[in-house]
Design a protein around this motif. Structure first.
Motif, PDB file in Angstrom:
ATOM      1  N   LEU A  52       0.848  -1.194   0.000  1.00  0.00           N
ATOM      2  CA  LEU A  52       0.000   0.000   0.000  1.00  0.00           C
ATOM      3  C   LEU A  52       0.886   1.248   0.000  1.00  0.00           C
ATOM      4  N   VAL A  66      -2.354  12.724   3.827  1.00  0.00           N
ATOM      5  CA  VAL A  66      -2.579  11.644   2.860  1.00  0.00           C
ATOM      6  C   VAL A  66      -3.886  11.924   2.121  1.00  0.00           C
ATOM      7  N   GLU A  68      -4.772  10.024  -0.819  1.00  0.00           N
ATOM      8  CA  GLU A  68      -5.252   8.813  -1.476  1.00  0.00           C
ATOM      9  C   GLU A  68      -4.232   7.706  -1.244  1.00  0.00           C
ATOM     10  N   THR A  69      -4.699   6.471  -1.257  1.00  0.00           N
ATOM     11  CA  THR A  69      -3.778   5.345  -1.198  1.00  0.00           C
ATOM     12  C   THR A  69      -3.929   4.509  -2.464  1.00  0.00           C
ATOM     13  N   LEU A  70      -2.853   3.870  -2.851  1.00  0.00           N
ATOM     14  CA  LEU A  70      -2.846   3.002  -4.029  1.00  0.00           C
ATOM     15  C   LEU A  70      -2.391   1.617  -3.613  1.00  0.00           C
ATOM     16  N   GLY A  71      -2.960   0.609  -4.243  1.00  0.00           N
ATOM     17  CA  GLY A  71      -2.609  -0.770  -3.895  1.00  0.00           C
ATOM     18  C   GLY A  71      -2.400  -1.627  -5.114  1.00  0.00           C
ATOM     19  N   ALA A 135     -13.368  10.014  -8.818  1.00  0.00           N
ATOM     20  CA  ALA A 135     -13.456   9.621  -7.406  1.00  0.00           C
ATOM     21  C   ALA A 135     -13.225  10.822  -6.495  1.00  0.00           C
ATOM     22  N   ARG A 139     -15.737  12.425  -3.765  1.00  0.00           N
ATOM     23  CA  ARG A 139     -15.379  12.629  -2.359  1.00  0.00           C
ATOM     24  C   ARG A 139     -15.617  14.063  -1.923  1.00  0.00           C
TER      25      ARG A 139
ATOM     26  N   ASP B 164     -12.588   8.710   3.456  1.00  0.00           N
ATOM     27  CA  ASP B 164     -12.413   9.884   2.605  1.00  0.00           C
ATOM     28  C   ASP B 164     -11.308  10.798   3.127  1.00  0.00           C
ATOM     29  N   VAL B 174      -7.099   5.226   1.887  1.00  0.00           N
ATOM     30  CA  VAL B 174      -7.757   6.521   1.750  1.00  0.00           C
ATOM     31  C   VAL B 174      -8.251   6.632   0.312  1.00  0.00           C
ATOM     32  N   GLY B 175      -9.531   6.923   0.161  1.00  0.00           N
ATOM     33  CA  GLY B 175     -10.086   7.068  -1.185  1.00  0.00           C
ATOM     34  C   GLY B 175     -11.544   6.656  -1.205  1.00  0.00           C
ATOM     35  N   LEU B 176     -12.163   6.833  -2.344  1.00  0.00           N
ATOM     36  CA  LEU B 176     -13.565   6.464  -2.506  1.00  0.00           C
ATOM     37  C   LEU B 176     -13.699   4.941  -2.430  1.00  0.00           C
ATOM     38  N   ARG B 183      -9.388  -4.045  -6.007  1.00  0.00           N
ATOM     39  CA  ARG B 183      -8.528  -4.942  -5.229  1.00  0.00           C
ATOM     40  C   ARG B 183      -9.301  -6.127  -4.660  1.00  0.00           C
TER      41      ARG B 183
END
Lengths: 152, 265
Positions: A52, A66, A68-71, A135, A139, B164, B174-176, B183
Motif C-alpha cells: 500500500l 494523505v 489517497e492510497t494506491l494498492g 473519485a 469525495r 475519505d 484513503v479514497g472512494l 482490489r
C-alpha cells in the motif's frame, strides 16, 4: 488476483502489455519508505504488485496529509508522462511494497516511436487519471457527512 | 403490522459521535420475523417515528443503528435502556441472499449504509458453503465514523475499509469506496453484489461493477426515500412507478438505474 489481469496492465492489449513489461524491473520498498517527494523529478513510475502506497501533500507545520492510497494493480505516478515531469504529490509506503519499476524516458521514447503503442499507453494513463478525478470529485461531495451540511 | 407494537430497549451502544445502536426486545407479542434488508418504523413516543433498517436479527430481538439527524432520530439515539418504543414492520423487500448461492459475493457499504448490510454479511458467514468468495468493502468519512469496528465478523469477512479523510494515526486506505473494487477478489460473471449508501456512491459503485463485468441483474441496491406509512398507501416514498416502502428499499440495479437517472424523481 493477478496484477497482469487487472488494474493498469489489465487494460492493455496483450501485445502492448508484453512490450511495456520489457521495460520493467522488479522493485521492493520496505514499509515507511518514501518513494518520491512532491516536486521531485518524475523520472520513473511503478505498477504496484503488493502493498500500500500513500500519496501525500506537504502542509507546512503539519505531518504530510494523505489524500489517497494506491494498492495492488494500481499505477503509481503519471507525472512522468507530461511536462514538466515533476511529481505533483509525494508517495510513501504504508506497508512493504513490491512493484514493477519503469524508467520513464525509454517508455516515452517507445511511445513516440510506435504510435499504436504510445496511444495504448497514453489511453490507459488517461483512464487512470479520469477515474481518480471522478473519485476525487465524488469525495468532494462529502457524501457521508450530515445531510444538508453542518452538524446535527 | 400497521399498529405499533411495544418493544423495550435492552441495550444501547454509542458507535460513533453521532450514531448509536439500540437493541429491542418485545414487551409482549413479537412482530413477524424480519429478513436482512427489511426495515421497521420505530416510534419515539411523543416525538414521532422514522424508518430504521435492522442491523441484527436475533430471534425476537431487533437491533437498529440510528444516526442523529433530527428530532425523532435524536430521541432514539439518546433512548435509555428500559424505556419502551413502538415498532411496526417488517416492511419492504430484503436482500434475497439465497438467490446469490454459488456466486462470489461483493458487499459494498458507504457510511451508515453498512447497517442494513450487516445481517446480510452475518448470514453469508453463517453458511459459507453456499457461496464462493466473500468481499466486504466499506467506505467511511473518517476513521472515527466507521461502524462496528472490532466486531469479530469484520475479521472473519476480511473486510476492506477506506476513508475519505484520514488523520495522522490512520494507516489504512484513503479514497472512494469504489477503489476497493479493483482490489477485491471476485469473478465478475459469477458475482452477486449488494450495495447501500448515499445515492451518488451507489451509482458510482454499480457503474464500476458493471464495467468490471458484473451482470446488472445480479446487483441489488438499497434506496432511501421518505418512508412514512410503510404499507404503500401514502405515496411519500414514491420513486417513479415504485413505492419504496413496499417495492423496496432493496431493488435490482436494472430497475433502479433508469429511475435514479431522472432528476428530482
Amino acid at each position: 488476483m493477478s496484477v497482469v489481469r487487472h488494474g493498469f496492465l489489465g487494460a492493455l492489449a496483450p501485445g502492448h502489455r508484453d512490450r511495456l513489461l520489457t521495460f520493467a524491473r522488479e522493485a521492493c520498498f520496505p514499509a515507511e519508505t518514501r518513494v518520491f517527494e512532491e516536486a521531485g523529478a518524475a523520472d520513473r513510475f511503478w505498477l504496484i504488485r503488493s502493498g500500500l502506497v500513500a500519496l501525500d501533500i506537504h502542509v507546512p507545520g503539519r505531518r504530510a496529509a494523505v489524500v489517497e492510497t494506491l494498492g495492488e494493480g494500481d499505477l503509481l505516478g503519471w507525472s512522468w508522462m507530461f511536462e514538466p515531469y515533476r511529481w505533483h504529490l509525494g508517495a510513501r509506503c504504508h506497508a512493504a511494497v513490491t512493484a514493477y519499476e519503469f524508467d520513464a524516458e525509454p517508455v516515452r521514447l517507445a511511445c513516440a516511436e510506435d504510435p499504436a503503442f504510445g496511444l495504448a499507453v497514453t489511453r490507459c494513463v488517461a483512464e487512470v487519471i479520469a477515474r481518480r478525478l471522478k473519485a476525487t470529485r465524488t469525495r468532494l461531495l462529502d457524501l457521508y457527512g450530515f445531510p444538508g451540511g453542518g452538524t446535527p | 403490522m400497521t399498529v405499533p407494537v411495544p418493544y423495550r430497549v435492552v441495550a444501547h451502544r454509542v458507535d460513533t459521535p453521532d450514531t448509536a445502536t439500540i437493541v429491542l426486545e418485545p414487551a409482549d407479542a413479537a412482530l413477524p420475523p424480519f429478513a436482512p434488508g427489511q426495515f421497521a418504523m420505530v416510534y419515539a413516543f411523543g416525538v414521532g417515528d422514522i424508518p430504521l433498517s435492522v442491523c441484527d436479527i436475533d430471534g425476537p430481538r431487533l437491533a437498529h443503528t440510528v444516526r442523529t439527524v433530527g428530532a425523532v432520530s435524536g430521541a432514539l439515539h439518546d433512548v435509555r435502556i428500559g424505556r419502551t418504543v413502538g415498532v411496526r414492520g417488517p416492511f419492504g423487500t430484503g436482500w434475497e441472499l439465497s438467490e446469490a448461492e454459488g456466486r462470489d459475493l461483493v458487499v459494498v457499504a458507504g457510511g451508515i449504509g453498512l447497517a442494513p448490510l450487516r445481517p446480510l454479511v452475518l448470514a453469508a458467514l453463517a453458511t459459507p458453503e453456499r457461496y464462493r468468495r466473500l468481499n466486504v468493502l466499506i467506505g467511511g468519512r473518517t476513521p472515527d465514523d466507521l461502524l462496528y469496528c472490532g466486531e469479530p465478523w469484520q475479521a472473519a469477512a476480511g473486510v476492506r475499509v477506506t476513508v475519505d479523510r484520514a488523520g495522522p494515526a490512520w494507516t489504512g486506505e484513503v479514497g472512494l469506496v469504489t477503489t476497493l473494487i479493483d482490489r477485491a477478489d471476485f469473478e465478475p460473471p459469477r458475482t452477486a453484489a449488494f450495495i447501500c449508501g448515499p445515492e451518488p456512491m451507489i451509482r458510482a459503485t454499480a457503474a464500476d461493477l458493471v464495467h468490471r463485468g458484473v451482470d446488472p441483474d445480479r446487483i441489488r441496491v438499497s434506496l432511501e426515500r421518505t418512508m412514512h406509512c410503510g404499507t404503500g398507501h401514502c405515496g411519500h416514498c414514491q420513486l417513479g412507478p415504485l413505492l419504496l416502502c413496499r417495492d423496496g428499499p432493496v431493488v435490482g440495479w436494472t430497475r433502479a438505474e433508469p429511475l435514479l437517472m431522472v432528476r428530482e424523481l
